[in-house]
Design a protein around this motif. Sequence first.
Motif, short mmCIF file in Angstrom:
data_model
loop_
_atom_site.label_atom_id
_atom_site.label_comp_id
_atom_site.label_asym_id
_atom_site.label_seq_id
_atom_site.Cartn_x
_atom_site.Cartn_y
_atom_site.Cartn_z
N PRO A 85 0.83 -1.21 0.00
CA PRO A 85 0.00 0.00 0.00
C PRO A 85 0.86 1.26 0.00
O PRO A 85 1.89 1.32 0.68
CB PRO A 85 -0.79 -0.12 1.30
N GLY A 86 0.42 2.26 -0.75
CA GLY A 86 1.18 3.50 -0.90
C GLY A 86 1.57 4.16 0.41
O GLY A 86 2.68 4.66 0.55
N VAL A 87 0.64 4.13 1.36
CA VAL A 87 0.92 4.77 2.63
C VAL A 87 2.11 4.11 3.33
O VAL A 87 2.96 4.78 3.92
CB VAL A 87 -0.34 4.71 3.53
N VAL A 88 2.19 2.80 3.23
CA VAL A 88 3.30 2.07 3.86
C VAL A 88 4.61 2.46 3.18
O VAL A 88 5.63 2.70 3.84
CB VAL A 88 3.06 0.55 3.77
N ILE A 89 4.58 2.57 1.84
CA ILE A 89 5.78 3.00 1.12
C ILE A 89 6.16 4.41 1.56
O ILE A 89 7.32 4.70 1.83
CB ILE A 89 5.55 2.96 -0.41
N ILE A 109 5.57 5.99 4.39
CA ILE A 109 6.16 6.01 5.73
C ILE A 109 7.57 5.43 5.73
O ILE A 109 8.47 5.95 6.38
CB ILE A 109 5.25 5.25 6.73
N SER A 154 -5.77 -0.38 -0.39
CA SER A 154 -4.82 0.70 -0.10
C SER A 154 -5.39 2.07 -0.46
O SER A 154 -4.66 3.05 -0.49
CB SER A 154 -3.49 0.44 -0.82
N ALA A 172 1.42 0.73 10.45
CA ALA A 172 1.66 0.47 9.04
C ALA A 172 2.13 -0.96 8.82
O ALA A 172 1.73 -1.63 7.86
CB ALA A 172 2.68 1.47 8.49
N PHE A 187 -0.78 -3.19 9.07
CA PHE A 187 -1.60 -3.02 7.87
C PHE A 187 -0.98 -3.79 6.70
O PHE A 187 -1.68 -4.49 5.95
CB PHE A 187 -1.72 -1.53 7.54
#
Lengths: 266, 286, 354
Positions: free
Chosen positions: A112-116, A118, B217, B254, B257
């Motif tokens: 997921p983009g958010v994980v990338i 962060i 996502s 994160a 997730f």
Amino acid sequence: MNAPRSYSTPVAALAGLVMAFILLPVAFIALYAFNESGYLRLPPQGLTFHWFANFFAIARFRAALEASLIVSAVVAPACLLIAVPAALALARYRFPGRDAINALIMSPLVVPGVVIGISFLSLSARVGTGLGLVPIIVAMTCFAFPFAVRALAANLHGLDPRLEEAARNLGASRFNAFLFVTLPQLRPGLLAGGIFVFVEAIDNFSIAVFLTNARITTLPVESYSYIRDFDDPTVAAMAVLLMSLSAVLVFAIDRLVGLDRFLELK
Amino acid sequence: MRARPYLLLVPALAALAIFAAAFALFVTVSFSTATPGTVLTHGPATLANYRSVLASPLARDTAITTLRLAGLMTLLTALLGYPLAYVLARSPSRLLRRTVLFGLVVTFLSGGVTRAYAWLIILGNKGLINQTLVALGLSPVKLAYNETGVTIGVVHFLLPFFVLTLLAALKNIPLSLEEAARNLGASRWQVFIRVVLPLSIPGLVSAASLSFAGALSAFLFPELLGGGRVHMASNVIYETILTDFNLPRVAAMAALFLVLALAALALLGLLQRRSAHLWAGAGAKT
Amino acid sequence: MSRRLEIDDLAKSYAGVDAIAGVTLAVPAGALITLLGPSGCGKTTLMRSIAGFVVPDRGRIRVDGKDLLALPPEKRSTAMLFQNYSLFPHMTVAANVGFGLRMQRVPRTEAEPRIAEALRLTRITELSARYPAQLSGGQQQRVALARALVTRPDILLLDEPFGALDQTLREQVQIELRKLQQSLGITTLVVTHDQLEALTLSDLIAVMNAGRIEQLGPPIEIYDRPATAFVARFMGVENLLTAKLVGRDGDRLRVAVGALEATVAPPVAPIYQGPLTLAARADAVRIGAVDVPGAVGARIAFASNRGASALYELATDDGQVLQAAEERRGGALRAPGTRVGITLAGESCSIVKA
């Protein structure tokens, strides 16, 4: 007499409705962008380029547009430079670990983009580069190059490896065979992969939002904060600009490699 | 000679290494403790962040909401996308096919912010739909800043991906198979249920997996169209980092997730691999 | 100038399975040799080893005594006509044909007349500005041939060269190619699974099976005197019969197949033990009246028309099933169920290795 169709009229009508649903926002935002009043009313009133002018009048938008264009213009060729040799290795050679490396290369696509975002925020905090264009470019390149690998590998799989053999047989060195025979035929993959990465980079929000700050933003991040603060069609004008760009790209794709071919390489 | 493929992979592996380094770092951060008042963190390694995230009801609710909405969005996308993909694959009119394809690709390339914004103006409290309703003397409905708005936006975002992926699979089903079934007395509906749908399962599964990954996502759409009321994982993570700059805790969220997303996608991947060879022995190319 | 091709104990295995298992072969300068065999017999691996696309496990390949294996594919001067022609789709016919010269950095002033000459030889001059996708299969094949010939290669390799052409075109092109090859005197190796093609084209045929050469010889010898049951079957011999040695007649052998007897030439390679296998073409089984002396009684089980001749399936009184061919001479087919007497013409039979 026409050949019997595979689908009935109600199915065709349903498909038409779905298509209308897909096109509705695009059509609507175009109307809104030329709407004289900042407040929406139907039918639209007047015709103005005011919001386009406004978009370019706002310094933050100009800076964000410039930043986004720089990012995409660096990221797209960088991804292709990484992807061409990788796709060659994956499509043309059988070697131990090939499947594992292939899976590894494709793995950024499922994170997921958010994980990338962060992750790269942590990285730039640790390395001390701070926020800004460099970390954005690095993050986007690492995230988007698999798209280019996929397009180029699909392109290479569609090529006949015997053409390279034919070139070798006629006296071409390995490098000349690549240069004169393989590379010209990779044009669709380079175009598809390049455009895909370019669009991915110019439109990316979820990674960029973590790596931008008050001084340096990209277009999606800046429009997002503008939408939160203002309620006028300036962002609609920007959207029309982006959509026009993508329409031009699609025309170019169709002329250069054909739309069908492009989609095979998606 | 034998080293050549590895040499060609060096740039890609270097990019992956940066990616992995970023990842490793953020996982390390998730095991550390925030130094209050700064962005800095310090050791020693602790599971406290994970414990606190797992114990919070917000995290559990978010996980459930995210999976539920992603599932719903995927289902709606499939229901709406299948007929369009099928008509597109089988339409006798070249002009129609090209026009629809053109519209799909332009939409596909026109980006998320544009489309999220468009939906905001259409679905908003004073948006296009509600203005029309009021003008007609009806009472306005709440379409934005709730799950309905987010779902509409994300389904719209996913549809081009879904249709274009499924289209490729449908085009590989030979028309002659449909003709053979019609010739043997099947109605159009029976042809669809007994021939087209089963043969399209591998393509359907991969198009649906792609959509599900996108829905899981989703970030921008819930952020803009959810108005802070729709808690999907990406938004909760983003908002946590904005409100209490506790990087270790956010990193732990994160990481959890990511585990959730990868587990769901691994399951779909398994399904995909199982279905990919479904008809391989039957001579049908899918 | 014609070159001599020598292959010495060449072997290649994939994952423990032999693709070629020690092949030794000498092709005289200017000759055309055909590697004939079913798919998987190793003929393609052998050809690709010569071109340099397969690295053999052991053995040598030499052209006029010069070792080829030390050279990369582009330095071998072994021009290949690929099975699917492998024309470069993004280049015109002229650019395709000129590619080899460009790679050799032949100056334009010299290259252009050579390209024109190759186009003229293969009779495609008028196609020079077209792209491969605009050509028919036959035209593509000519382009591929011109592209291979223009570099004046030491060895010409043709991989199933006529497989993609229809029957009438195929025969015409085969004869044309043979004439061109003879006039240029270029040592040529053809890979095919089509026995008729091999018989039409070749100076020499090497029949291959399971990575080995089963028999090497001129076409007529391969056709008339197959050495093994495999070669016989591959060359279309209808009857492979278990025979018993019953006596000698000078250097010829008298053999019995059930009650049928024949006098045949000794086998190409000596056979020391076990039952003999007699390869008899359908026309070696002669059909006559029941009461001919020495004839064995049989019943016609099935009759089919072959045009000028008829093919019969016969059930003999001693329980054998044979295929027999007979000139029709304008007559009708013999009716199934008819009783006949059959004899075996020894001069049309060979003893083969099982």
